[in-house]
Design an enzyme around this catalytic site. Structure first.
Site, PDB file in Angstrom:
ATOM      1  N   TYR A  11     -14.814   3.923  10.934  1.00 15.87           N
ATOM      2  CA  TYR A  11     -13.382   3.710  10.684  1.00 15.87           C
ATOM      3  C   TYR A  11     -12.568   4.045  11.940  1.00 15.87           C
ATOM      4  CZ  TYR A  11      -8.651   4.893   9.176  1.00 15.87           C
ATOM      5  OH  TYR A  11      -7.283   4.994   9.085  1.00 15.87           O
ATOM      6  N   ASN A  27      -2.026  13.577   8.580  1.00 18.61           N
ATOM      7  CA  ASN A  27      -2.454  13.441   7.182  1.00 18.61           C
ATOM      8  C   ASN A  27      -1.267  13.153   6.263  1.00 18.61           C
ATOM      9  OD1 ASN A  27      -4.665  14.900   8.576  1.00 18.61           O
ATOM     10  ND2 ASN A  27      -5.577  14.898   6.552  1.00 18.61           N
ATOM     11  N   ASN A  77     -10.628  10.356  -2.117  1.00 12.52           N
ATOM     12  CA  ASN A  77     -11.365  10.936  -0.988  1.00 12.52           C
ATOM     13  C   ASN A  77     -10.578  12.080  -0.383  1.00 12.52           C
ATOM     14  OD1 ASN A  77     -13.511   9.005  -0.837  1.00 12.52           O
ATOM     15  ND2 ASN A  77     -12.066   7.539   0.023  1.00 12.52           N
ATOM     16  N   ASN A  78      -9.272  12.034  -0.544  1.00 11.85           N
ATOM     17  CA  ASN A  78      -8.394  12.947   0.184  1.00 11.85           C
ATOM     18  C   ASN A  78      -7.947  14.105  -0.689  1.00 11.85           C
ATOM     19  OD1 ASN A  78      -7.384   9.931   1.462  1.00 11.85           O
ATOM     20  ND2 ASN A  78      -8.248  11.505   2.791  1.00 11.85           N
ATOM     21  N   LEU A  79      -7.575  15.180   0.005  1.00  9.78           N
ATOM     22  CA  LEU A  79      -7.281  16.435  -0.678  1.00  9.78           C
ATOM     23  C   LEU A  79      -6.104  16.342  -1.656  1.00  9.78           C
ATOM     24  CD1 LEU A  79      -7.838  19.481  -0.930  1.00  9.78           C
ATOM     25  CD2 LEU A  79      -6.185  19.823   0.929  1.00  9.78           C
ATOM     26  N   SER A 125      -4.642   6.239  13.829  1.00 12.34           N
ATOM     27  CA  SER A 125      -4.956   7.487  13.130  1.00 12.34           C
ATOM     28  C   SER A 125      -5.327   8.573  14.131  1.00 12.34           C
ATOM     29  CB  SER A 125      -6.149   7.235  12.204  1.00 12.34           C
ATOM     30  OG  SER A 125      -6.673   8.451  11.731  1.00 12.34           O
ATOM     31  N   GLY A 178       0.814  -1.217   0.000  1.00 14.36           N
ATOM     32  CA  GLY A 178       0.000   0.000   0.000  1.00 14.36           C
ATOM     33  C   GLY A 178       0.846   1.265   0.000  1.00 14.36           C
ATOM     34  N   ARG A 228      -5.176  21.116   8.331  1.00 20.73           N
ATOM     35  CA  ARG A 228      -4.701  19.786   8.716  1.00 20.73           C
ATOM     36  C   ARG A 228      -3.191  19.804   8.902  1.00 20.73           C
ATOM     37  NH1 ARG A 228      -9.344  19.544   9.080  1.00 20.73           N
ATOM     38  NH2 ARG A 228     -10.831  17.964   8.355  1.00 20.73           N
ATOM     39  N   GLY A 244     -19.162  15.452   8.815  1.00 16.37           N
ATOM     40  CA  GLY A 244     -18.184  14.801   9.693  1.00 16.37           C
ATOM     41  C   GLY A 244     -16.844  15.505   9.751  1.00 16.37           C
ATOM     42  N   LYS A 284     -10.228   1.616  14.623  1.00 21.67           N
ATOM     43  CA  LYS A 284      -8.830   1.857  15.007  1.00 21.67           C
ATOM     44  C   LYS A 284      -8.694   1.914  16.521  1.00 21.67           C
ATOM     45  CE  LYS A 284      -6.723   2.026  11.063  1.00 21.67           C
ATOM     46  NZ  LYS A 284      -5.688   1.037  10.736  1.00 21.67           N
TER      47      LYS A 284
HETATM   48  P1  NAD Z   1      -3.470   1.507   1.554  1.00 19.42           P
HETATM   49  O1  NAD Z   1      -4.861   1.099   1.246  1.00 19.42           O
HETATM   50  O2  NAD Z   1      -2.646   2.092   0.464  1.00 19.42           O
HETATM   51  O3  NAD Z   1      -2.657   0.265   2.167  1.00 19.42           O
HETATM   52  C1  NAD Z   1      -3.279  -0.787   2.862  1.00 19.42           C
HETATM   53  C2  NAD Z   1      -2.751  -2.099   2.299  1.00 19.42           C
HETATM   54  O4  NAD Z   1      -3.349  -3.171   3.010  1.00 19.42           O
HETATM   55  C3  NAD Z   1      -3.113  -2.277   0.817  1.00 19.42           C
HETATM   56  O5  NAD Z   1      -1.964  -2.716   0.127  1.00 19.42           O
HETATM   57  C4  NAD Z   1      -4.205  -3.355   0.840  1.00 19.42           C
HETATM   58  O6  NAD Z   1      -4.203  -4.109  -0.351  1.00 19.42           O
HETATM   59  C5  NAD Z   1      -3.825  -4.135   2.084  1.00 19.42           C
HETATM   60  N1  NAD Z   1      -4.942  -4.814   2.750  1.00 19.42           N
HETATM   61  C6  NAD Z   1      -6.150  -4.290   3.076  1.00 19.42           C
HETATM   62  N2  NAD Z   1      -6.901  -5.226   3.684  1.00 19.42           N
HETATM   63  C7  NAD Z   1      -6.140  -6.352   3.757  1.00 19.42           C
HETATM   64  C8  NAD Z   1      -6.372  -7.651   4.288  1.00 19.42           C
HETATM   65  N3  NAD Z   1      -7.546  -7.988   4.840  1.00 19.42           N
HETATM   66  N4  NAD Z   1      -5.377  -8.559   4.190  1.00 19.42           N
HETATM   67  C9  NAD Z   1      -4.190  -8.240   3.613  1.00 19.42           C
HETATM   68  N5  NAD Z   1      -3.932  -7.034   3.093  1.00 19.42           N
HETATM   69  C10 NAD Z   1      -4.894  -6.100   3.165  1.00 19.42           C
HETATM   70  O7  NAD Z   1      -3.536   2.487   2.812  1.00 19.42           O
HETATM   71  P2  NAD Z   1      -2.403   3.381   3.469  1.00 19.42           P
HETATM   72  O8  NAD Z   1      -2.763   4.795   3.257  1.00 19.42           O
HETATM   73  O9  NAD Z   1      -1.068   2.880   3.099  1.00 19.42           O
HETATM   74  O10 NAD Z   1      -2.700   3.066   5.003  1.00 19.42           O
HETATM   75  C11 NAD Z   1      -2.012   2.057   5.718  1.00 19.42           C
HETATM   76  C12 NAD Z   1      -2.589   1.983   7.120  1.00 19.42           C
HETATM   77  O11 NAD Z   1      -2.489   3.253   7.736  1.00 19.42           O
HETATM   78  C13 NAD Z   1      -4.066   1.599   7.177  1.00 19.42           C
HETATM   79  O12 NAD Z   1      -4.262   0.735   8.278  1.00 19.42           O
HETATM   80  C14 NAD Z   1      -4.766   2.915   7.387  1.00 19.42           C
HETATM   81  O13 NAD Z   1      -5.986   2.764   8.052  1.00 19.42           O
HETATM   82  C15 NAD Z   1      -3.745   3.661   8.238  1.00 19.42           C
HETATM   83  N6  NAD Z   1      -3.870   5.128   8.136  1.00 19.42           N
HETATM   84  C16 NAD Z   1      -3.832   5.738   6.911  1.00 19.42           C
HETATM   85  C17 NAD Z   1      -3.998   7.129   6.817  1.00 19.42           C
HETATM   86  C18 NAD Z   1      -3.995   7.813   5.485  1.00 19.42           C
HETATM   87  O14 NAD Z   1      -4.510   8.948   5.411  1.00 19.42           O
HETATM   88  N7  NAD Z   1      -3.437   7.253   4.422  1.00 19.42           N
HETATM   89  C19 NAD Z   1      -4.168   7.892   7.972  1.00 19.42           C
HETATM   90  C20 NAD Z   1      -4.172   7.248   9.215  1.00 19.42           C
HETATM   91  C21 NAD Z   1      -4.020   5.854   9.275  1.00 19.42           C
HETATM   92  N1  UFG Z   2     -11.005  18.571   1.210  1.00 18.64           N
HETATM   93  C1  UFG Z   2     -11.582  19.371   0.236  1.00 18.64           C
HETATM   94  N2  UFG Z   2     -11.857  18.811  -0.976  1.00 18.64           N
HETATM   95  C2  UFG Z   2     -11.580  17.504  -1.268  1.00 18.64           C
HETATM   96  C3  UFG Z   2     -10.973  16.702  -0.257  1.00 18.64           C
HETATM   97  C4  UFG Z   2     -10.714  17.280   0.973  1.00 18.64           C
HETATM   98  O1  UFG Z   2     -11.856  20.548   0.450  1.00 18.64           O
HETATM   99  O2  UFG Z   2     -11.862  17.040  -2.381  1.00 18.64           O
HETATM  100  C5  UFG Z   2     -10.662  19.180   2.517  1.00 18.64           C
HETATM  101  C6  UFG Z   2     -11.377  18.561   3.699  1.00 18.64           C
HETATM  102  O3  UFG Z   2     -12.636  19.161   3.900  1.00 18.64           O
HETATM  103  C7  UFG Z   2     -10.372  18.819   4.829  1.00 18.64           C
HETATM  104  C8  UFG Z   2      -9.020  18.758   4.120  1.00 18.64           C
HETATM  105  O4  UFG Z   2      -9.283  18.966   2.743  1.00 18.64           O
HETATM  106  O5  UFG Z   2     -10.543  20.110   5.334  1.00 18.64           O
HETATM  107  C9  UFG Z   2      -8.308  17.406   4.289  1.00 18.64           C
HETATM  108  O6  UFG Z   2      -9.194  16.366   3.896  1.00 18.64           O
HETATM  109  P1  UFG Z   2      -8.709  14.869   3.678  1.00 18.64           P
HETATM  110  O7  UFG Z   2      -9.882  14.070   3.230  1.00 18.64           O
HETATM  111  O8  UFG Z   2      -7.492  14.853   2.839  1.00 18.64           O
HETATM  112  O9  UFG Z   2      -8.227  14.439   5.135  1.00 18.64           O
HETATM  113  P2  UFG Z   2      -9.081  14.271   6.485  1.00 18.64           P
HETATM  114  O10 UFG Z   2      -8.347  15.056   7.510  1.00 18.64           O
HETATM  115  O11 UFG Z   2     -10.500  14.556   6.311  1.00 18.64           O
HETATM  116  O12 UFG Z   2      -8.970  12.691   6.729  1.00 18.64           O
HETATM  117  C10 UFG Z   2      -7.714  12.040   6.840  1.00 18.64           C
HETATM  118  C11 UFG Z   2      -7.852  10.572   6.423  1.00 18.64           C
HETATM  119  C12 UFG Z   2      -8.759   9.844   7.368  1.00 18.64           C
HETATM  120  C13 UFG Z   2      -8.306  10.030   8.761  1.00 18.64           C
HETATM  121  C14 UFG Z   2      -8.136  11.485   9.082  1.00 18.64           C
HETATM  122  C15 UFG Z   2      -7.547  11.709  10.432  1.00 18.64           C
HETATM  123  O13 UFG Z   2      -8.415  10.487   5.137  1.00 18.64           O
HETATM  124  O14 UFG Z   2      -8.697   8.466   7.061  1.00 18.64           O
HETATM  125  O15 UFG Z   2      -7.264  12.105   8.138  1.00 18.64           O
HETATM  126  O16 UFG Z   2      -6.351  11.013  10.543  1.00 18.64           O
HETATM  127  F1  UFG Z   2      -9.214   9.487   9.584  1.00 18.64           F
END
Ligand code: NAD
Ligand code: UFG
Length: 338
Positions: A148, A178, A197-199, A124, A10, A230, A293, A152
């Site tokens: 979600y 972030n 989903n993310n910015l 997270s 990932g 953020r 949210g 965690k």
């Molecule tokens: P990602 O989706 O890129 O990586 C997750 C990996 O886990 C993927 O390769 C996926 O194929 C694998 N996976 C998912 N379910 C599985 C399962 N049941 N068995 C085996 N493999 C599985 O996500 P990421 O952004 O690299 O996030 C990694 C971790 O960090 C996650 O647990 C996520 O919740 C956590 N996290 C991410 C963010 C973020 O914004 N990216 C923020 C806070 C926490």
């Molecule tokens: N935003 C926009 N437009 C978009 C996407 C995001 O304006 O298309 C804004 C959001 O409203 C927020 C900021 O950009 O103000 C950041 O949004 P993200 O979706 O990138 O990040 P979040 O802080 O909402 O969420 C992230 C992860 C979640 C995690 C959280 C806290 O996606 O999984 O951080 O760790 F739970």
């Protein structure tokens, strides 16, 4: 150390593999590729010039876990595998508990059977919920507002209970803020399979011409420019936090949470401006309603990680935007560009 990395294909996992190998650790990946592609690991192998053993399968599969434990004999596990989409978690709570909590439970069972005593867990900042004060420190109350986030927090509780029953173990809980950015090689980066989903990935896709405009979710927050703030952290800094956590786990027992952020925060409008500078591209924006949210602002107090893990973020906002642009512009279709 020999380190089993679940979810290693990932976004965060792939960057962490490179940092681990750069520090001499031996890695092995378990991933079911539900949100990643096997080609990621080929790129990691090329960049590191090292072999990376990979098992394809689900982290909830006990027999597969036993096989990995027997064949690779890890000394520690870094557990990234999980599902992370907030909206999807509200529609499919059982699926999210199954993977995020059930996966952690299955892994701890397998670690117990194999006698593995150290785990680094991907948590997270979302476990804190609406801020009672900012920056959040680790003592801030936890009240996540999404399924979600609750999966965690439940996994954190499980890790604490596991440690309490086995005092010789170490569970390092990393609460990420972030994560953004990409590897300096521009060979690995974030590759959302659907509409981001993310910015940051959304901005990058607008800049490269895949999407027309960024929707800014609200400009009436109680922040200096009205848009959400953020604590963005470069994924290479985040990856290095895992290397530091691994070192910590070799020297300590306990179940301890650490904020992993920079301690600085930027608004949506500041991120757009920084990305325009990095890319030289115009990013059209439309102001729309707030996203359900969302909170106005969040920021880490990362001093515990600074002091106890000996880790500190070093990458700037320009590093974050420039590396994202290099990755996106050189791989406009992500790993499908291969
Ligand atoms: P990602 O989706 O890129 O990586 C997750 C990996 O886990 C993927 O390769 C996926 O194929 C694998 N996976 C998912 N379910 C599985 C399962 N049941 N068995 C085996 N493999 C599985 O996500 P990421 O952004 O690299 O996030 C990694 C971790 O960090 C996650 O647990 C996520 O919740 C956590 N996290 C991410 C963010 C973020 O914004 N990216 C923020 C806070 C926490
Ligand atoms: N935003 C926009 N437009 C978009 C996407 C995001 O304006 O298309 C804004 C959001 O409203 C927020 C900021 O950009 O103000 C950041 O949004 P993200 O979706 O990138 O990040 P979040 O802080 O909402 O969420 C992230 C992860 C979640 C995690 C959280 C806290 O996606 O999984 O951080 O760790 F739970």
């Amino acid at each position: 150390m020999r380190v089993l990395v679940t979810g290693g294909a990932g976004y965060i996992g792939s960057h962490t593999l490179l940092e681990l190998m750069a520090q001499g650790h031996e890695v092995c990946v378990l991933d079911n590729y539900c949100n990643a592609r096997p080609v990621v690991l080929d790129r990691v192998r090329n960049l590191s010039n090292r072999p990376v053993t990979a098992y394809t399968g689900d982290v909830r599969q006990a027999t597969l876990l036993d096989q990995v434990m027997a064949e690779f004999a890890p000394e520690a596990v870094i557990h990234f595998a999980g599902l992370k989409a907030v909206g999807e978690s509200m529609r499919d709570p059982l699926g999210y508990y199954d993977v995020n909590l059930g996966g952690t439970l299955a892994l701890l069972h397998a670690m117990d059977r194999a006698g593995v005593r150290r785990i680094i867990f991907s948590s997270s900042a979302t476990v804190y919920g609406d801020p009672e004060y900012l920056p959040y420190d680790e003592a801030h109350p936890t009240a996540p507002t999404s399924v979600y986030g609750r999966t965690k927090l439940a996994a954190e509780t499980l890790l604490r209970d596991w440690h309490a029953a086995h005092p010789e173990t170490c569970a390092v809980i990393l609460r990420y803020f972030n994560p953004v950015g990409a590897h300096p090689s521009a060979q690995i980066g974030e590759d959302p399979s659907d509409t981001p989903n993310n910015l940051m990935p959304f901005i990058a896709q607008v800049a490269v011409g895949k999407r027309g405009a960024l929707q800014i979710f609200g400009d009436d927050y109680d922040t200096p420019d009205g848009t959400g703030q953020r604590d963005y952290i470069h994924v290479v800094d985040l990856a290095r936090a895992h290397v530091a956590a691994l070192r910590y786990s070799a020297e300590h027992t306990g179940a301890r949470a650490f904020n992993i952020g920079t301690g600085e925060s930027y608004s949506v409008k500041q991120m757009v401006a920084a990305f325009q500078t990095a890319s030289g591209q115009d990013i059209p924006c439309q102001i729309t309603a707030r996203r359900t949210g969302d909170i106005a602002a969040m920021q880490a107090n990362a001093s515990r990680a600074n002091q106890e893990l000996g880790w500190k973020a070093t990458h700037s906002l320009a590093d974050m935007t420039q590396s994202t642009w290099a990755w996106q512009s050189q791989n406009p279709d992500g790993y499908e560009s291969d």
